[in-house]
Scaffold this motif. Structure first.
Motif, PDB file in Angstrom:
ATOM      1  N   HIS A  48     -34.974  19.906  31.147  1.00  0.00           N
ATOM      2  CA  HIS A  48     -35.007  21.125  30.330  1.00  0.00           C
ATOM      3  C   HIS A  48     -35.259  20.846  28.850  1.00  0.00           C
ATOM      4  N   THR A  49     -36.072  19.812  28.586  1.00  0.00           N
ATOM      5  CA  THR A  49     -36.480  19.482  27.228  1.00  0.00           C
ATOM      6  C   THR A  49     -37.820  20.154  26.982  1.00  0.00           C
ATOM      7  N   HIS A  50     -37.794  21.316  26.353  1.00  0.00           N
ATOM      8  CA  HIS A  50     -38.989  22.145  26.220  1.00  0.00           C
ATOM      9  C   HIS A  50     -40.133  21.478  25.479  1.00  0.00           C
ATOM     10  N   ALA A  51     -39.836  20.600  24.535  1.00  0.00           N
ATOM     11  CA  ALA A  51     -40.904  19.948  23.769  1.00  0.00           C
ATOM     12  C   ALA A  51     -41.799  19.115  24.675  1.00  0.00           C
ATOM     13  N   SER A  52     -41.259  18.586  25.753  1.00  0.00           N
ATOM     14  CA  SER A  52     -42.031  17.774  26.682  1.00  0.00           C
ATOM     15  C   SER A  52     -42.943  18.621  27.567  1.00  0.00           C
ATOM     16  N   CYS A  53     -42.698  19.911  27.619  1.00  0.00           N
ATOM     17  CA  CYS A  53     -43.452  20.809  28.508  1.00  0.00           C
ATOM     18  C   CYS A  53     -44.364  21.742  27.718  1.00  0.00           C
ATOM     19  N   ARG A  54     -44.792  21.292  26.571  1.00  0.00           N
ATOM     20  CA  ARG A  54     -45.592  22.108  25.677  1.00  0.00           C
ATOM     21  C   ARG A  54     -46.887  22.607  26.319  1.00  0.00           C
ATOM     22  N   GLU A  55     -47.605  21.719  26.995  1.00  0.00           N
ATOM     23  CA  GLU A  55     -48.881  22.108  27.606  1.00  0.00           C
ATOM     24  C   GLU A  55     -48.672  23.110  28.736  1.00  0.00           C
ATOM     25  N   ALA A  56     -47.634  22.918  29.529  1.00  0.00           N
ATOM     26  CA  ALA A  56     -47.340  23.866  30.612  1.00  0.00           C
ATOM     27  C   ALA A  56     -46.946  25.223  30.039  1.00  0.00           C
ATOM     28  N   THR A  57     -46.228  25.213  28.932  1.00  0.00           N
ATOM     29  CA  THR A  57     -45.846  26.461  28.267  1.00  0.00           C
ATOM     30  C   THR A  57     -47.085  27.201  27.782  1.00  0.00           C
ATOM     31  N   GLY A  68     -44.457  28.632  18.263  1.00  0.00           N
ATOM     32  CA  GLY A  68     -44.055  27.272  17.929  1.00  0.00           C
ATOM     33  C   GLY A  68     -44.878  26.230  18.663  1.00  0.00           C
ATOM     34  N   LEU A  69     -46.036  26.625  19.155  1.00  0.00           N
ATOM     35  CA  LEU A  69     -46.899  25.708  19.897  1.00  0.00           C
ATOM     36  C   LEU A  69     -48.075  25.296  19.024  1.00  0.00           C
ATOM     37  N   ASN A  70     -47.751  24.757  17.879  1.00  0.00           N
ATOM     38  CA  ASN A  70     -48.736  24.344  16.898  1.00  0.00           C
ATOM     39  C   ASN A  70     -49.048  22.872  17.096  1.00  0.00           C
ATOM     40  N   ASP A  71     -50.323  22.532  17.125  1.00  0.00           N
ATOM     41  CA  ASP A  71     -50.718  21.130  17.308  1.00  0.00           C
ATOM     42  C   ASP A  71     -50.316  20.252  16.129  1.00  0.00           C
ATOM     43  N   ALA A 115     -41.021  13.622  16.891  1.00  0.00           N
ATOM     44  CA  ALA A 115     -39.854  13.770  16.009  1.00  0.00           C
ATOM     45  C   ALA A 115     -38.939  14.872  16.523  1.00  0.00           C
ATOM     46  N   SER A 116     -39.529  15.951  17.000  1.00  0.00           N
ATOM     47  CA  SER A 116     -38.742  17.063  17.546  1.00  0.00           C
ATOM     48  C   SER A 116     -37.945  16.613  18.760  1.00  0.00           C
ATOM     49  N   LEU A 117     -38.593  15.866  19.642  1.00  0.00           N
ATOM     50  CA  LEU A 117     -37.932  15.358  20.839  1.00  0.00           C
ATOM     51  C   LEU A 117     -36.796  14.397  20.471  1.00  0.00           C
TER      52      LEU A 117
END
Length: 131
Positions: free
Chosen positions: A60-69, A91-94, A100-102
């Motif tokens: 449930h670490t959302h930063a790792s699922c950015r592309e799926a989001t 918040g899905l800015n390239d 760092a967020s993770l």
């Protein structure tokens, strides 16, 4: 009688806290962006399942699922299930440093686990506790 007075007091208290007798529906506000329709025809089901699988796989670490989001939200926008928006508003800015967020999220999780393992008193700062 005293019972009636106590009962009235309890009812007033419940109403002030949003209990069964309150009129909270009259004060409800519509969502800022309007409704968020359900995907009744399962147009984005595969994207949703991919997102959920990623979240499970990544603890449930959302930063790792950015592309799926991004894929899921884009599907919803393409199928009229939500108003098209720029992905940066989610918040899905390239340009965001997701490494760092993770790292920050992991550090927060470690600190939170340590707090629960040590035991704590809610509202009491560590400086006030005796060790």
């Amino acid at each position: 009688s005293i019972v009636q007075l106590v009962l009235r007091s309890v009812v007033r208290k419940m109403a002030s806290m949003g209990g069964a007798t309150s009129n909270s529906k009259a004060n409800a506000k519509a969502p800022e962006k309007g409704s968020f329709p359900l995907d009744h025809f399962h147009e984005c089901k595969t994207f949703m399942e991919s997102y959920m699988a990623c979240m499970k796989r990544e603890s449930h670490t959302h930063a790792s699922c950015r592309e799926a989001t991004k894929a899921y939200l884009q599907c919803r926008m393409n199928n009229g299930l939500m108003i098209p928006e720029d992905m940066t508003k989610f918040g899905l800015n390239d340009k965001i440093d997701f490494a760092a967020s993770l790292k920050a999220q992991e550090e927060h999780d470690v600190a939170r686990r340590a707090k629960y393992e040590e035991g704590f008193v809610s509202g009491l700062s560590r400086s006030n506790t005796k060790r």
